[in-house]
Design a protein around this motif. Structure first.
Motif, PDB file in Angstrom:
ATOM      1  N   CYS A 171     -12.438   2.817   6.966  1.00  0.00           N
ATOM      2  CA  CYS A 171     -11.227   2.889   6.156  1.00  0.00           C
ATOM      3  C   CYS A 171     -10.076   3.216   7.095  1.00  0.00           C
ATOM      4  O   CYS A 171     -10.290   3.596   8.251  1.00  0.00           O
ATOM      5  CB  CYS A 171     -11.340   3.956   5.061  1.00  0.00           C
ATOM      6  N   GLY A 172      -8.861   3.052   6.616  1.00  0.00           N
ATOM      7  CA  GLY A 172      -7.707   3.529   7.359  1.00  0.00           C
ATOM      8  C   GLY A 172      -7.553   5.012   7.100  1.00  0.00           C
ATOM      9  O   GLY A 172      -7.944   5.513   6.036  1.00  0.00           O
TER      10      GLY A 172
ATOM     11  N   ILE B  20      -7.900  -2.386   6.149  1.00  0.00           N
ATOM     12  CA  ILE B  20      -7.612  -1.025   5.672  1.00  0.00           C
ATOM     13  C   ILE B  20      -6.714  -1.035   4.426  1.00  0.00           C
ATOM     14  O   ILE B  20      -6.716  -0.066   3.673  1.00  0.00           O
ATOM     15  CB  ILE B  20      -6.954  -0.144   6.768  1.00  0.00           C
ATOM     16  N   LEU B  21      -5.982  -2.135   4.211  1.00  0.00           N
ATOM     17  CA  LEU B  21      -5.008  -2.135   3.117  1.00  0.00           C
ATOM     18  C   LEU B  21      -5.615  -2.520   1.768  1.00  0.00           C
ATOM     19  O   LEU B  21      -4.899  -2.546   0.752  1.00  0.00           O
ATOM     20  CB  LEU B  21      -3.819  -3.035   3.477  1.00  0.00           C
TER      21      LEU B  21
ATOM     22  N   VAL C 153      -2.441   4.349   6.513  1.00  0.00           N
ATOM     23  CA  VAL C 153      -2.318   3.572   5.272  1.00  0.00           C
ATOM     24  C   VAL C 153      -0.972   3.884   4.610  1.00  0.00           C
ATOM     25  O   VAL C 153      -0.259   2.982   4.149  1.00  0.00           O
ATOM     26  CB  VAL C 153      -3.505   3.872   4.325  1.00  0.00           C
TER      27      VAL C 153
ATOM     28  N   SER D  77     -10.250   7.556  -0.198  1.00  0.00           N
ATOM     29  CA  SER D  77     -10.853   6.973   1.010  1.00  0.00           C
ATOM     30  C   SER D  77     -12.241   7.566   1.256  1.00  0.00           C
ATOM     31  O   SER D  77     -13.161   6.864   1.690  1.00  0.00           O
ATOM     32  CB  SER D  77      -9.968   7.203   2.238  1.00  0.00           C
TER      33      SER D  77
END
Ligand code: CP3
Length: 345
Positions: free
Chosen positions: A141-142, A75-76, A147, A185
């Motif tokens: 995605c986060g 996610i990062l 995030v 995102s």
């Protein structure tokens, strides 16, 4: 005709035995992952190497025949693509330079976001071409809040105190950061779907540390914005929301965010999970430590989920990621038991 079990269930059909995959299914509990990881470079380099990312995404599919593959990435990579520095420290986890209020308006000044993430899109394209037809490919995605907690604290913390304080002291700055993250995102997920992802999951791993008003403002609102934007482009692609630890706030989450399916952590009572199925698919929610323990603890956990939720739209999964110490034979045992649908047969 939809022949992917996972997509049938996400569309609201009840399929028994249910489709099955595991959060963190590509990872350190697999010897073949550890072997590849050893010869390759840093974790982050691997996320941007399509040869590696494709191979490790496929490893658990070959071994266990799961109904879905999840893109190998992290996610990062999103804050990284926005120009924040990021490292993974062996045995400790991610490290970022904590973001300052004055830097929030200047994120991605270079406009380099999609160029930076091009290897991820390439990985998705190759995966869709290589995966068996019946295996769904999940992009992810986060969620903006989760995030943001790493961007603000610069690392993982037990209760996200630095980010909660930041939000209470600097509400406009946090709102601006979440709104920026929601926008990029959504673009990121849209590109993954363009490249061949069949469904996407939004990981809000730190949703459970917030009071009700903050949950609404920092979790629900940005995820709703992502869902709205993704739907505009890809109305038929299912979105799985995973607000880990949301407790009783799971109840309104599907409606208020517009996600298709709810990812449940293991603390959600099965009776509540059953009620949530009235509005659509649920995914979860075996305690990953039942899988580590194996034996009776594992069998009873699997059976309880199948018995209570197996009659409705269910994606069998863990309630959070599999842990590195988990024995492979326990995963095999779980897969056999779910596939046999023992509880109903
Ligand atoms: O699920 C999958 O198999 C797909 C790949 C995936 C990874 N991370 C690979 C990974 C996914 C979906 C994630 C999501 C992720 N990453 C989350 C949300 C879900 C969750 O677990 O709560 C979060 C919070 C992160 C951030 C992150 N990445 C942390 C905190 C850490 C360190 C802790 C840890 O487990 O090592 C990572 C590292 C990471 N991400 C690894 C993997 C396989 C281990 C890195 C290694 O091989 O050394």
């Amino acid at each position: 005709m939809q022949d992917k079990k996972l997509l049938k269930v996400l569309g609201g059909e009840s399929v028994f035995p249910p489709p099955l995959w595991m959060m963190r299914q590509a990872g350190r509990y697999l010897p073949e992952y550890r072997a590849m990881r050893e010869k390759a470079g840093s974790f982050l380099d691997l996320c941007y190497d399509p040869d590696f990312a494709v191979e490790v995404t496929l490893q658990p599919i070959r071994r266990f025949g799961f109904d879905a593959a999840i893109l190998f990435s992290d996610i990062l990579v999103v804050p990284h693509a926005l120009g924040r520095d990021l490292r993974f420290v062996e045995g400790e986890g991610p490290r970022l330079t904590p973001i300052e209020v004055s830097e929030i308006g200047r994120l991605d000044e270079a406009g380099n976001f999609h160029a930076h993430l091009a290897p991820v899109y390439e990985t998705v394209r190759r995966l869709r071409a290589e995966l068996p037809e019946e295996t769904a490919l999940i992009g992810f995605c986060g969620a903006p809040w989760t995030v943001a907690t790493y961007m603000i604290a610069g690392r993982g913390t037990p209760d996200q105190a630095p980010s909660r304080l930041f939000g209470f002291r600097e509400p406009e700055a946090l709102a601006a950061l979440l709104s920026k993250l929601a926008k990029v995102s959504a673009d990121y997920l849209i590109r993954q779907i363009d490249a061949g992802a069949d469904a996407v999951q939004i990981f809000d791993s730190w949703a459970g540390v917030l009071d009700e008003a903050s949950f609404e403002a920092w979790c629900v609102k940005p995820v709703a914005e992502i869902a709205r934007r993704v739907r505009e482009k890809h109305p038929a692609t299912p979105i799985i929301g995973f607000p880990r630890g949301a407790g009783s706030l799971y109840a309104g989450y599907r409606k208020s965010t517009g996600v298709t399916a709810l990812g449940l952590d293991w603390s959600v009572p099965l009776s509540q999970a059953r009620a949530l199925q009235a509005d659509g698919a649920v995914q979860g929610n075996l305690d990953p430590l039942r899988l580590v323990a194996g034996g009776r603890a594992l069998d009873e956990g699997v059976d309880a989920i199948l018995e209570t939720l197996g009659g409705g739209p269910l994606v069998f999964n863990l309630g959070h990621g599999i842990t590195p110490e988990c024995p492979i034979e326990n995963v095999e045992r779980m897969v056999r038991r779910v596939r046999r649908g023992s509880a109903i047969a």
